[in-house]
Design a protein around this motif. Sequence first.
Motif, PDB file in Angstrom:
ATOM      1  N   ALA A  53      59.920 -11.506 -86.476  1.00  0.00           N
ATOM      2  CA  ALA A  53      59.918 -10.256 -87.433  1.00  0.00           C
ATOM      3  C   ALA A  53      58.439  -9.880 -87.386  1.00  0.00           C
ATOM      4  CB  ALA A  53      59.984 -10.876 -88.777  1.00  0.00           C
ATOM      5  N   GLU A  54      58.393  -8.515 -87.739  1.00  0.00           N
ATOM      6  CA  GLU A  54      57.009  -7.490 -87.555  1.00  0.00           C
ATOM      7  C   GLU A  54      55.963  -8.234 -88.446  1.00  0.00           C
ATOM      8  OE1 GLU A  54      56.567  -5.792 -85.190  1.00  0.00           O
ATOM      9  OE2 GLU A  54      54.600  -5.335 -85.657  1.00  0.00           O
ATOM     10  N   VAL A  55      56.192  -8.441 -89.774  1.00  0.00           N
ATOM     11  CA  VAL A  55      55.309  -8.863 -90.602  1.00  0.00           C
ATOM     12  C   VAL A  55      54.803 -10.303 -90.344  1.00  0.00           C
ATOM     13  CG1 VAL A  55      55.552  -7.454 -92.921  1.00  0.00           C
ATOM     14  CG2 VAL A  55      57.244  -9.558 -92.261  1.00  0.00           C
ATOM     15  N   TRP A  56      55.519 -11.290 -89.867  1.00  0.00           N
ATOM     16  CA  TRP A  56      55.015 -12.459 -89.564  1.00  0.00           C
ATOM     17  C   TRP A  56      54.281 -12.327 -88.431  1.00  0.00           C
ATOM     18  CZ3 TRP A  56      55.222 -15.881 -93.125  1.00  0.00           C
ATOM     19  CH2 TRP A  56      55.994 -15.958 -94.267  1.00  0.00           C
ATOM     20  N   ARG A  57      54.849 -11.835 -87.450  1.00  0.00           N
ATOM     21  CA  ARG A  57      53.874 -11.798 -86.083  1.00  0.00           C
ATOM     22  C   ARG A  57      52.540 -11.191 -86.449  1.00  0.00           C
ATOM     23  NH1 ARG A  57      57.197 -10.093 -80.687  1.00  0.00           N
ATOM     24  NH2 ARG A  57      54.946  -9.696 -80.207  1.00  0.00           N
ATOM     25  N   THR A  58      52.583  -9.914 -86.932  1.00  0.00           N
ATOM     26  CA  THR A  58      51.182  -9.586 -87.425  1.00  0.00           C
ATOM     27  C   THR A  58      50.330 -10.391 -88.100  1.00  0.00           C
ATOM     28  OG1 THR A  58      52.462  -8.167 -88.799  1.00  0.00           O
ATOM     29  CG2 THR A  58      51.121  -7.017 -86.985  1.00  0.00           C
ATOM     30  N   SER A  59      50.997 -11.106 -88.923  1.00  0.00           N
ATOM     31  CA  SER A  59      50.101 -11.847 -89.956  1.00  0.00           C
ATOM     32  C   SER A  59      49.500 -13.240 -89.141  1.00  0.00           C
ATOM     33  CB  SER A  59      50.876 -12.492 -91.012  1.00  0.00           C
ATOM     34  OG  SER A  59      52.002 -13.412 -90.821  1.00  0.00           O
TER      35      SER A  59
END
Lengths: 264, 354
Positions: A53-59
């Motif tokens: 998931a994008e949000v988790w990966r960036t975080s």
Amino acid sequence: MFRALQATFGIAVVVFLLMPIFAILPLAFTSSVFLNYPIPAYSMRWMHELTTAEVWRTSILNSLIIGSGATVLATVLGTLASLGMRRGALPMAGLLRTMFLLPMVVPAVVLGVGMQIFLVRLGLASTYLGVIIAHAVLCIPFVIVSVSAALQGIDPTIERAASSLGARPVTVFRRVTLPLAIPGVVSGAIFAFATSLDEVVLTLFVAGPNQRTLARQMFSSIRENISPTVAAAALLLIVGTLCLGGLGALLRWRQGRKTAAAAA
Amino acid sequence: MRPFIQFESVSKAFGSVTVVNALDLAIEKGEFVSLLGPSGSGKTTILMMLAGFERPTQGAIYLDGKRIDHLPPYRRQMGVVFQNYALFPHMTVAENVAFPLEMQRVPRAEIARRVERALDMVKLKPLKDRRPSQLSGGQQQRIALTRALVFEPSVILMDEPLGALDKQLREHMQLEIRELHKRLGLTIVFVTHDQSEALTMSDRIAVFNAGRIEQIDNPQVIYDTPRTRFVAEFIGETNLIEAKIASVDNQVARLSLGAGLSARAHAAGGLSAGQTASFSLRPERIRLGMAPEGSNALDMTITDCIYHGDHMRVQLARDDFSLVARCERLAGHWTVGAPVVASFDPRDCTVLAQ
Ligand SMILES: Nc1ncnc2c1ncn2[C@@H]1O[C@H](COP(=O)(O)OP(=O)(O)OP(=O)(O)O)[C@@H](O)[C@H]1O
Ligand SMILES: [Mg+2]
């Protein structure tokens, strides 16, 4: 009798401290969409979610960027500060030391408010650099404590010996002082990274939406949609911290063995 | 022409405490000089001023005709051996010994050669890849010495280098250092508070008390004719005799010792009849039994007899006047309580400065 009581109490405290961790970890592998027991079946679904998931990966990426930045900054500044405060070379070194250790005791909210105002002034609010600086402030005390202890352990006559053998002060530092202080610097850096990794309060104040760290993301996701990804993230953090802690313990053990051997 | 090393009225104070007081000291090239004195007498401070770690509050220090007291340690070319060896714990033995050569930018190949040769000299080549923590105290000591010697410094300074070793090893190392000193023609300044170490090793001994030199001379003179009470008591064992001068005649003083005893002593001058003076008489200079021609003879009683293995210590007294004599074990059989004649040469009774 008293010893038994002591042991029971000790175990109770440990259970109390570790219970929340053990309670959350199995949920990382639940197949259900809810963050609660009972677990219907085990699956890697949320671990997968965490890494795709994008949000988790960036975080996660943000945590690594900010953590590394803050670690480098705090380690360099903390090491320099420890060197400066060594052996009363400075007047009021004691007072200075207390000042440097202040971020450990000042409430993070207070620090956060001040930090935000300050960073806005500098035009660094909601930037990576801003968050890195804010985290570094929190990390520096850990570096100072650890490096100062390592420097304290260096016998000053060893540096004198180097000097009498023809080494200029810079060479003494490079060839003798620094190599002997390195274990302290490394364990300080480990503490710094671990501190940055789980820092939420300061991040809430100074980070913009682009600098969401893993800890910050967990904090908001648990309020918005309580998905078991949080548990997966918690697992990741715990494993990461344990690795760092283990590394630090290993270094300390090796250093302890070395100084013990030197003292013998 | 200045001496090789010269302290010229050097004083050192820490705050309001004066630790070294107007010190004048001259050391020649190739000399082995010991600084001997009790704890706190300023020996280390003097050595540290010579090495460059402390600055004199007053006075000047010269090395080979050049004033050095403003030079930092790394420009002084002195090999310092510290009491705790101060080896670099993170380097191997070979790296430790190579360090001073690297500082002098000696080419790599030559460094390797010289390190090899130096380690060979102290017979520690097999240990060259070990860390200091893997060596015994004596081995560490020898490495520290090698490291201080390898760059051929003009002076070697040692601060109680053998203090941490056991007796046997210490004596062995004393011989080894003496041997190196002779063979390499080293100039050595050696700090110790062990008087027998100073006596066996040095060309000259400077006896310190409270930041001043009480006496500086070769070991034999220091031992045989101590000039002050402090030196007499600090070096070896002695009988301190307080006596009234009855008469002085042709450099020979007649002393009245109390208890009706009298003796003659060679007065070094400055004594006059009627005054009281202190004398030092070494226990081994006292003979029991017969008195040779020309010596002092005192009728005394044996009050105790202590066995010391290779010798006996015999306590003698007459009323409140007492002496200790040191006798060879085979020199006779002494019974406590028996009367005995104690004799000594007038030249062995040394007058001490007040
Ligand atoms: N840095 C310092 N600051 C204040 N006083 C000092 C300092 N260094 C030495 N002293 C004092 O100077 C005096 C002489 O010290 P020094 O170390 O020269 O004695 P020492 O003769 O080497 O004694 P020891 O045989 O115990 O080594 C001592 O009273 C000591 O307390
Ligand atoms: Mg000393």
